[in-house]
Design a protein around this motif. Structure first.
Motif, short mmCIF file in Angstrom:
data_model
loop_
_atom_site.label_atom_id
_atom_site.label_comp_id
_atom_site.label_asym_id
_atom_site.label_seq_id
_atom_site.Cartn_x
_atom_site.Cartn_y
_atom_site.Cartn_z
N ARG A 180 58.06 98.98 42.92
CA ARG A 180 56.77 98.37 42.60
C ARG A 180 55.64 99.26 43.11
NH1 ARG A 180 58.61 94.49 39.00
NH2 ARG A 180 60.66 93.89 39.81
N GLN A 181 54.67 99.52 42.27
CA GLN A 181 53.60 100.44 42.61
C GLN A 181 52.23 99.77 42.73
OE1 GLN A 181 54.15 103.73 43.32
NE2 GLN A 181 56.32 103.15 43.12
N HIS A 182 52.06 98.63 42.10
CA HIS A 182 50.74 97.98 42.03
C HIS A 182 50.87 96.54 42.52
CE1 HIS A 182 49.60 101.53 39.80
NE2 HIS A 182 50.58 101.30 38.94
N ILE A 183 50.76 96.38 43.84
CA ILE A 183 51.01 95.09 44.48
C ILE A 183 49.69 94.39 44.79
CG2 ILE A 183 52.15 93.94 46.41
CD1 ILE A 183 53.79 96.54 46.79
N ALA A 184 49.57 93.15 44.36
CA ALA A 184 48.37 92.35 44.63
C ALA A 184 48.75 91.16 45.49
CB ALA A 184 47.75 91.87 43.32
N MET A 185 47.75 90.59 46.17
CA MET A 185 47.97 89.37 46.93
C MET A 185 47.00 88.29 46.48
SD MET A 185 48.04 88.50 51.01
CE MET A 185 48.27 86.76 51.50
N ALA A 235 44.02 87.20 38.49
CA ALA A 235 44.49 88.45 39.09
C ALA A 235 44.95 89.44 38.02
CB ALA A 235 45.63 88.17 40.07
N LEU A 236 45.66 88.94 37.02
CA LEU A 236 46.14 89.83 35.96
C LEU A 236 45.00 90.32 35.07
CD1 LEU A 236 49.51 88.15 34.96
CD2 LEU A 236 49.11 90.12 36.43
N HIS A 237 43.94 89.54 34.98
CA HIS A 237 42.76 89.99 34.26
C HIS A 237 42.07 91.12 35.04
CE1 HIS A 237 39.19 89.83 31.72
NE2 HIS A 237 38.45 89.75 32.82
N LEU A 238 42.00 90.97 36.37
CA LEU A 238 41.37 92.00 37.21
C LEU A 238 42.22 93.26 37.27
CD1 LEU A 238 40.14 89.84 40.24
CD2 LEU A 238 38.69 91.05 38.60
N TRP A 239 43.54 93.08 37.40
CA TRP A 239 44.44 94.21 37.60
C TRP A 239 45.62 94.09 36.62
CZ3 TRP A 239 43.85 91.22 42.46
CH2 TRP A 239 42.73 91.62 43.19
N PRO A 240 45.42 94.50 35.37
CA PRO A 240 46.46 94.32 34.35
C PRO A 240 47.77 95.05 34.64
CG PRO A 240 44.33 94.87 33.36
CD PRO A 240 44.20 95.10 34.82
N ASP A 241 47.71 96.10 35.48
CA ASP A 241 48.93 96.86 35.76
C ASP A 241 49.74 96.29 36.92
OD1 ASP A 241 47.09 97.46 37.73
OD2 ASP A 241 47.46 99.62 37.72
N THR A 242 49.37 95.14 37.42
CA THR A 242 50.07 94.53 38.56
C THR A 242 51.56 94.36 38.24
OG1 THR A 242 48.10 93.34 39.32
CG2 THR A 242 50.24 92.47 40.00
N ASP A 243 52.41 94.82 39.16
CA ASP A 243 53.85 94.64 38.96
C ASP A 243 54.52 93.87 40.11
OD1 ASP A 243 53.83 96.58 40.93
OD2 ASP A 243 54.72 98.15 39.68
N PRO A 268 61.91 88.70 37.68
CA PRO A 268 61.12 89.75 38.33
C PRO A 268 61.01 91.06 37.53
CG PRO A 268 63.34 89.87 39.15
CD PRO A 268 63.34 88.77 38.11
N ASP A 269 61.59 91.15 36.34
CA ASP A 269 61.65 92.46 35.66
C ASP A 269 60.28 93.09 35.46
OD1 ASP A 269 64.35 92.25 35.60
OD2 ASP A 269 64.52 91.77 33.47
N GLN A 270 59.29 92.25 35.05
CA GLN A 270 57.95 92.79 34.84
C GLN A 270 57.06 92.63 36.08
OE1 GLN A 270 57.85 90.58 30.85
NE2 GLN A 270 56.31 92.19 30.55
N ILE A 271 57.12 91.46 36.69
CA ILE A 271 56.32 91.21 37.90
C ILE A 271 57.19 90.48 38.92
CG2 ILE A 271 54.31 90.05 38.90
CD1 ILE A 271 52.86 90.37 36.29
N ALA A 272 57.29 91.05 40.11
CA ALA A 272 58.01 90.41 41.21
C ALA A 272 57.06 89.47 41.95
CB ALA A 272 58.56 91.46 42.16
N VAL A 273 57.60 88.40 42.53
CA VAL A 273 56.78 87.42 43.22
C VAL A 273 57.38 87.11 44.59
CG1 VAL A 273 55.81 85.08 43.18
CG2 VAL A 273 56.04 86.38 41.03
N VAL A 274 56.52 87.13 45.61
CA VAL A 274 56.93 86.82 47.00
C VAL A 274 56.05 85.69 47.52
CG1 VAL A 274 57.16 87.70 49.36
CG2 VAL A 274 57.60 89.22 47.41
N GLY A 275 56.68 84.69 48.13
CA GLY A 275 55.94 83.61 48.77
C GLY A 275 55.95 83.75 50.28
#
Length: 336
Positions: A180-185, A235-243, A268-275
């Motif tokens: 994963r290269q583009h991680i958002a919170m 978040a996806l609107h702000l950072w469309p490349d989020t993975d 998780p193939d396109q976007i991974a999620v962590v809680g």
């Protein structure tokens, strides 16, 4: 770790009150427990001395006189939130095993009034209190008190600190190893400032030379699924490349998974999620949620033991000696 130079102030005892009021120890016991055999003027003098010295009877002394179990006041935000329900259940278990009863108040349904109402009904308090230190002193006075999930100052009240720092580092490392290269919170806060969890995320990302993408939702309520879905869309609107998306808590993460799935995004193939927090709910969502697992039973046992030590005079009411940390751990499941 406690400051080796810190010396806790001695708490006033029954003999101090007796000396201040000019009466015997037995007379103080009668006055404090509203027993017969003491005249009104003497009783008032004892109560005033106790108030001036910030004295509270020990739970053992009160129990011997009144024959009732001591009561712990538990302040949560909202029991409809799974986090607070799970914590409350574990605190009830821990307190019951130690011979205490529990009275619960919800700050979402009463605010300061809810906290204040406990003071006259319980022997000690543990919970989440949204007040600054000066207001805490006004509301709780000398009441044995342990605060929850708060960043303490050196001389502030006893506190259970949730230290997510190392777990957040582990989560980011886990995501990077998986490509994963583009991680958002997605952060959540009752104030206009980022949460401590988000600050730790941003610091770790910056230290790795990565863009610390943090979307803060400022609200006067705990996050729910609908609000989390809206935050994911923003978040996806702000950072469309989020993975990958790291979430303030598991409720937010579950809302994010729901939003992504309904939008045709594979987790998780396109976007991974962590809680964060490790709620049981994370096991029933599809895919099962990777989370920073908090040991709720360990928190409850630590908090109840600490508040009892304070109530019994075995620990000070404030200072580094009564600031305790709990460290969550990364639990990897199918959402990453």
């Amino acid at each position: 770790m406690a400051d080796p130079e810190f010396v806790a102030p001695r708490r006033a005892g029954i003999l101090d009150v007796a000396a201040r009021a000019g009466v015997s120890r037995q007379t103080v016991t009668r006055a404090m427990n509203d027993m017969p055999g003491i005249n009104a003027a003497t009783k008032q003098r004892v109560l005033e001395a106790a108030r001036e010295l910030h004295y509270r009877p020990s739970r053992f002394g009160r129990g011997l006189v009144t024959k009732v179990a001591p009561t712990l006041g538990l302040i949560v935000v909202d029991l409809t939130n799974s986090f607070w329900a799970e914590l409350a259940s574990r605190v009830l278990d821990a307190a019951t095993r130690r011979g205490w009863t529990v009275l619960i108040a919800e700050s979402a349904h009463g605010g300061v009034a809810a906290a204040s109402s406990l003071v006259g009904q319980v022997d000690a308090v543990f919970g989440h209190v949204e007040l600054d230190d000066s207001h805490i002193e006004e509301v709780f006075g000398s009441m044995p008190l342990v605060l929850f999930d708060r960043s303490p100052e050196s001389q502030s009240r006893a506190t259970i600190i949730l230290d997510f720092g190392s777990a957040i580092q582990a989560a980011i490392e886990h995501l990077l190893v998986r490509g994963r290269q583009h991680i958002a919170m997605l952060d959540w806060s009752l104030s206009s400032r980022r949460s401590w969890r988000a600050e730790q995320f941003a610091a770790e990302m910056t230290s790795r030379g990565r863009d610390p993408r943090v979307l803060l939702t400022h609200t006067d309520a705990d996050p729910d699924l609908d609000a989390a879905r809206g935050a994911a869309e923003e978040a996806l609107h702000l950072w469309p490349d989020t993975d990958a998306i790291v979430c303030f808590n598991d409720v937010v993460a579950i809302g994010v998974i729901k939003q992504l799935t309904e939008s045709g995004v594979d987790v998780p193939d396109q976007i991974a999620v962590v809680g964060m927090d490790g709620l049981a709910l994370g096991l029933v969502v599809t895919p099962e949620l990777t989370t920073l697992q908090l040991d709720f039973q360990a928190v409850a046992d630590l908090a109840v033991d600490l508040v009892i030590q304070i109530a019994e005079g075995q620990a000070p009411v404030r200072g580094p000696e009564v600031h305790r940390s709990v460290t969550p751990e990364l639990t990897v499941r199918r959402s990453t």
